[in-house]
Design a protein around this motif. Sequence first.
Motif, PDB file in Angstrom:
ATOM      1  N   LEU A  85     -22.619 -16.684 -13.419  1.00 54.80           N
ATOM      2  CA  LEU A  85     -21.802 -17.924 -13.510  1.00 54.80           C
ATOM      3  C   LEU A  85     -20.357 -17.507 -12.453  1.00 54.80           C
ATOM      4  O   LEU A  85     -20.096 -18.455 -11.758  1.00 54.80           O
ATOM      5  CB  LEU A  85     -21.114 -18.066 -14.662  1.00 54.80           C
ATOM      6  N   VAL A  86     -19.908 -16.192 -12.570  1.00 56.60           N
ATOM      7  CA  VAL A  86     -18.866 -15.788 -11.770  1.00 56.60           C
ATOM      8  C   VAL A  86     -19.179 -16.082 -10.299  1.00 56.60           C
ATOM      9  O   VAL A  86     -18.535 -16.358  -9.533  1.00 56.60           O
ATOM     10  CB  VAL A  86     -18.522 -14.236 -12.187  1.00 56.60           C
ATOM     11  N   LEU A  87     -20.522 -15.609  -9.956  1.00 54.52           N
ATOM     12  CA  LEU A  87     -20.901 -15.644  -8.592  1.00 54.52           C
ATOM     13  C   LEU A  87     -21.171 -16.977  -8.169  1.00 54.52           C
ATOM     14  O   LEU A  87     -20.706 -17.462  -7.138  1.00 54.52           O
ATOM     15  CB  LEU A  87     -22.470 -14.856  -8.476  1.00 54.52           C
ATOM     16  N   ALA A  88     -21.463 -17.829  -8.860  1.00 52.44           N
ATOM     17  CA  ALA A  88     -21.704 -19.356  -8.735  1.00 52.44           C
ATOM     18  C   ALA A  88     -20.342 -20.046  -8.381  1.00 52.44           C
ATOM     19  O   ALA A  88     -20.179 -20.671  -7.539  1.00 52.44           O
ATOM     20  CB  ALA A  88     -22.311 -20.057  -9.799  1.00 52.44           C
ATOM     21  N   GLY A  89     -19.178 -19.389  -9.278  1.00 46.29           N
ATOM     22  CA  GLY A  89     -17.847 -19.894  -9.077  1.00 46.29           C
ATOM     23  C   GLY A  89     -17.322 -19.552  -7.725  1.00 46.29           C
ATOM     24  O   GLY A  89     -16.755 -20.243  -7.159  1.00 46.29           O
ATOM     25  N   ALA A  90     -17.499 -18.396  -7.307  1.00 45.27           N
ATOM     26  CA  ALA A  90     -17.154 -17.774  -5.998  1.00 45.27           C
ATOM     27  C   ALA A  90     -17.859 -18.722  -5.067  1.00 45.27           C
ATOM     28  O   ALA A  90     -17.094 -18.736  -4.092  1.00 45.27           O
ATOM     29  CB  ALA A  90     -17.427 -16.373  -6.034  1.00 45.27           C
ATOM     30  N   ALA A 122     -16.005 -19.818 -12.573  1.00 39.55           N
ATOM     31  CA  ALA A 122     -15.938 -18.335 -12.472  1.00 39.55           C
ATOM     32  C   ALA A 122     -15.164 -17.868 -13.687  1.00 39.55           C
ATOM     33  O   ALA A 122     -15.263 -16.961 -14.262  1.00 39.55           O
ATOM     34  CB  ALA A 122     -15.018 -17.968 -11.361  1.00 39.55           C
ATOM     35  N   LEU A 123     -14.081 -18.658 -14.131  1.00 40.14           N
ATOM     36  CA  LEU A 123     -13.380 -18.540 -15.580  1.00 40.14           C
ATOM     37  C   LEU A 123     -14.382 -18.523 -16.414  1.00 40.14           C
ATOM     38  O   LEU A 123     -14.020 -17.742 -17.589  1.00 40.14           O
ATOM     39  CB  LEU A 123     -12.033 -19.151 -15.470  1.00 40.14           C
ATOM     40  N   GLY A 124     -15.074 -19.639 -16.525  1.00 40.70           N
ATOM     41  CA  GLY A 124     -15.960 -19.636 -17.817  1.00 40.70           C
ATOM     42  C   GLY A 124     -16.967 -18.598 -17.733  1.00 40.70           C
ATOM     43  O   GLY A 124     -17.348 -17.977 -18.846  1.00 40.70           O
ATOM     44  N   GLY A 125     -17.412 -18.033 -16.569  1.00 40.44           N
ATOM     45  CA  GLY A 125     -18.282 -16.965 -16.550  1.00 40.44           C
ATOM     46  C   GLY A 125     -17.639 -15.586 -17.069  1.00 40.44           C
ATOM     47  O   GLY A 125     -18.205 -14.896 -17.633  1.00 40.44           O
ATOM     48  N   LEU A 126     -16.268 -15.397 -16.654  1.00 43.26           N
ATOM     49  CA  LEU A 126     -15.486 -14.272 -17.173  1.00 43.26           C
ATOM     50  C   LEU A 126     -15.433 -14.209 -18.509  1.00 43.26           C
ATOM     51  O   LEU A 126     -15.512 -13.186 -19.439  1.00 43.26           O
ATOM     52  CB  LEU A 126     -14.400 -14.034 -16.235  1.00 43.26           C
ATOM     53  N   ALA A 127     -15.084 -15.589 -19.055  1.00 39.32           N
ATOM     54  CA  ALA A 127     -14.998 -15.582 -20.608  1.00 39.32           C
ATOM     55  C   ALA A 127     -16.392 -15.195 -21.174  1.00 39.32           C
ATOM     56  O   ALA A 127     -16.209 -14.725 -22.261  1.00 39.32           O
ATOM     57  CB  ALA A 127     -14.503 -17.107 -20.856  1.00 39.32           C
ATOM     58  N   ALA A 128     -17.410 -15.519 -20.767  1.00 44.03           N
ATOM     59  CA  ALA A 128     -18.850 -15.346 -21.270  1.00 44.03           C
ATOM     60  C   ALA A 128     -18.839 -13.884 -21.387  1.00 44.03           C
ATOM     61  O   ALA A 128     -19.559 -13.283 -22.254  1.00 44.03           O
ATOM     62  CB  ALA A 128     -19.825 -16.123 -20.532  1.00 44.03           C
ATOM     63  N   VAL A 129     -18.625 -13.067 -20.357  1.00 45.65           N
ATOM     64  CA  VAL A 129     -18.638 -11.882 -20.102  1.00 45.65           C
ATOM     65  C   VAL A 129     -17.868 -11.213 -21.236  1.00 45.65           C
ATOM     66  O   VAL A 129     -18.353 -10.078 -21.883  1.00 45.65           O
ATOM     67  CB  VAL A 129     -18.379 -11.304 -18.715  1.00 45.65           C
ATOM     68  N   LYS A 130     -16.575 -11.515 -21.202  1.00 51.94           N
ATOM     69  CA  LYS A 130     -15.647 -10.906 -22.017  1.00 51.94           C
ATOM     70  C   LYS A 130     -16.070 -11.005 -23.577  1.00 51.94           C
ATOM     71  O   LYS A 130     -15.759 -10.074 -24.382  1.00 51.94           O
ATOM     72  CB  LYS A 130     -14.314 -11.329 -21.800  1.00 51.94           C
ATOM     73  N   TRP A 131     -16.508 -12.065 -23.888  1.00 52.75           N
ATOM     74  CA  TRP A 131     -16.600 -12.525 -25.372  1.00 52.75           C
ATOM     75  C   TRP A 131     -17.879 -12.368 -25.785  1.00 52.75           C
ATOM     76  O   TRP A 131     -18.647 -13.087 -26.704  1.00 52.75           O
ATOM     77  CB  TRP A 131     -15.905 -13.510 -25.923  1.00 52.75           C
ATOM     78  N   ALA A 132     -18.954 -11.810 -24.945  1.00 50.64           N
ATOM     79  CA  ALA A 132     -20.283 -11.952 -25.141  1.00 50.64           C
ATOM     80  C   ALA A 132     -20.841 -11.120 -26.631  1.00 50.64           C
ATOM     81  O   ALA A 132     -21.603 -11.644 -26.969  1.00 50.64           O
ATOM     82  CB  ALA A 132     -21.226 -11.022 -24.055  1.00 50.64           C
ATOM     83  N   GLY A 133     -19.986 -10.285 -27.022  1.00 47.76           N
ATOM     84  CA  GLY A 133     -20.398  -9.590 -28.096  1.00 47.76           C
ATOM     85  C   GLY A 133     -19.798 -10.245 -29.425  1.00 47.76           C
ATOM     86  O   GLY A 133     -20.429 -10.000 -30.570  1.00 47.76           O
TER      87      GLY A 133
END
Length: 180
Positions: free
Chosen positions: A75-80, A118-129
């Motif tokens: 999702l970050v790559l798609a946002g980029a 991209a922000l949604g993708g970063l949030a998914a990476v950060k709060w994945a656990g």
Amino acid sequence: MILALLLGALALWGASRLVWFAEFRDEGVRGVVQYTENGAQRATALVPLALLALAGVAGVIATGGWARRLLGVVLVLAGAAGVWSGVTGVHFGSGPGLPGTEILLGHGLATLGGILVALGGLAAVKWAGTAKRLGARYSAPGAKRVRRDPDTELWEALSGGTDPTDPAGQPGTGRSSSGG
């Protein structure tokens, strides 16, 4: 993260519907006419990126752990890619009678949509656990069972073939009736 992905998908789709290119062309018999192309014609990745962001919403809800981190990177790559589509090909000069404001709005909306995805993708990476995933309450090992009504538990034990009054709790090992 879900809201950012939904708003990003909406912005990318909206940008694909706006005019991205306009010029006057001489059409011979028809004379000079205004030729326009919308975002979907000019930047063909906008609609697929919007659909990917929508699918990302479902993926973020349904997955957890490493799968959610991997989806977040996608999702970050798609946002980029959405931001790249928005910033490339912007022409600030427009002649009289051309929709210059709509062209800039379309590019800005695509850029905003890419940033949100991209922000949604970063949030998914950060709060994945830490964020819960779909069906997590059904597969949580060692989770405490919620106590139900004691009468219901007694009736379910009887239906299962155990005597709830038997201290050993074994089926068929209750007191024997001697009939006497």
